[in-house]
Write a protein that holds these residues in place. Structure first.
Motif, PDB file in Angstrom:
ATOM      1  N   ARG A   7      -5.829   0.916   5.370  1.00 52.73           N
ATOM      2  CA  ARG A   7      -4.697   0.287   4.676  1.00 52.73           C
ATOM      3  C   ARG A   7      -4.210  -0.944   5.440  1.00 52.73           C
ATOM      4  O   ARG A   7      -3.858  -1.947   4.851  1.00 52.73           O
ATOM      5  CB  ARG A   7      -3.601   1.337   4.533  1.00 52.73           C
ATOM      6  N   TRP A   8      -4.174  -0.876   6.778  1.00 49.04           N
ATOM      7  CA  TRP A   8      -3.734  -2.016   7.586  1.00 49.04           C
ATOM      8  C   TRP A   8      -4.706  -3.171   7.459  1.00 49.04           C
ATOM      9  O   TRP A   8      -4.311  -4.312   7.316  1.00 49.04           O
ATOM     10  CB  TRP A   8      -3.633  -1.643   9.048  1.00 49.04           C
ATOM     11  N   ALA A  51       5.269  -3.399   5.812  1.00 52.30           N
ATOM     12  CA  ALA A  51       4.555  -2.117   5.819  1.00 52.30           C
ATOM     13  C   ALA A  51       3.843  -1.899   7.149  1.00 52.30           C
ATOM     14  O   ALA A  51       3.892  -0.803   7.710  1.00 52.30           O
ATOM     15  CB  ALA A  51       3.554  -2.065   4.666  1.00 52.30           C
ATOM     16  N   GLU A  55       4.469   1.252   9.612  1.00 50.18           N
ATOM     17  CA  GLU A  55       3.345   2.166   9.845  1.00 50.18           C
ATOM     18  C   GLU A  55       2.941   2.192  11.317  1.00 50.18           C
ATOM     19  O   GLU A  55       2.639   3.257  11.862  1.00 50.18           O
ATOM     20  CB  GLU A  55       2.157   1.781   8.977  1.00 50.18           C
ATOM     21  N   LYS A  68       4.882   9.600   7.699  1.00 47.14           N
ATOM     22  CA  LYS A  68       4.160   8.344   7.461  1.00 47.14           C
ATOM     23  C   LYS A  68       4.138   8.004   5.977  1.00 47.14           C
ATOM     24  O   LYS A  68       4.334   6.845   5.595  1.00 47.14           O
ATOM     25  CB  LYS A  68       2.726   8.434   7.992  1.00 47.14           C
ATOM     26  N   GLN A  69       3.919   9.015   5.135  1.00 47.89           N
ATOM     27  CA  GLN A  69       3.899   8.778   3.687  1.00 47.89           C
ATOM     28  C   GLN A  69       5.267   8.331   3.187  1.00 47.89           C
ATOM     29  O   GLN A  69       5.368   7.417   2.366  1.00 47.89           O
ATOM     30  CB  GLN A  69       3.425  10.017   2.946  1.00 47.89           C
ATOM     31  N   ALA A  72       5.800   4.811   4.192  1.00 44.28           N
ATOM     32  CA  ALA A  72       4.975   3.908   3.375  1.00 44.28           C
ATOM     33  C   ALA A  72       5.663   3.632   2.034  1.00 44.28           C
ATOM     34  O   ALA A  72       5.681   2.483   1.569  1.00 44.28           O
ATOM     35  CB  ALA A  72       3.586   4.507   3.159  1.00 44.28           C
TER      36      ALA A  72
END
Length: 163
Positions: A7-8, A51, A55, A68-69, A72
């Motif tokens: 994702r990053w 984000a 994160e 974490k979710q 996000a």
């Protein structure tokens, strides 16, 4: 050291390519079918930086998967709120207050949340996204309220900022 989440990598690739907006010329008009495209494009700008920051902090701080979710969800909504507020300021503010020229989005024919929702609709969407961001942090089983106070304040600041 943990590997960078995919994702990053994706977010940074898009963030670094903010010029994508000039490559993908989306017609400047109200068109509900373009809303998802506009939302994806805007989320990959400032939203990607927000984000990443949250994160990274979550990973380095040893947050659980559920935390974490939740962060996000918070950061995705906060990033879109930031962009909508930026669109509103481009239309409603002046160069002296904003510190940069205004009206540039319309002049360049860019599709913005304003072009999709109108001013009041964009303002309502920003408020809805802010509420969603804040509710992502409301689960007391995941977060201590004293530790989320700053993030809740930041969400309100982004919604009501004047520059």
């Amino acid at each position: 050291m943990p590997a960078l989440p995919r994702r990053w990598v994706v977010r940074f690739r898009w963030s670094a390519t903010i010029g994508m907006q000039s490559l993908v010329r989306i017609p400047h008009r109200k068109n509900p079918t373009l809303r998802p495209t506009t939302r994806r494009l805007q989320a990959r700008k400032t939203g990607a930086i927000i984000a990443f920051s949250l994160e990274a902090g979550a990973i380095l701080g040893g947050a659980s998967q559920a935390q974490k979710q939740a962060l996000a969800v918070y950061s995705d909504n906060l990033g879109l709120t930031f962009q909508i507020t930026d669109d509103l300021l481009d239309v409603e503010s002046d160069a002296a207050t904003l510190g940069k020229p205004t009206g540039q989005d319309a002049e360049a024919g860019k599709v913005t949340f304003i072009s999709h929702y109108g001013i009041e609709g964009a303002r309502a969407e920003a408020k809805r996204l802010t509420d969603e961001a804040k509710s992502a942090l409301a689960d007391e089983r995941l977060f201590d309220a004293t530790k989320t106070a700053y993030l809740l304040h930041m969400a309100d600041y982004v919604l009501h900022r004047s520059h």
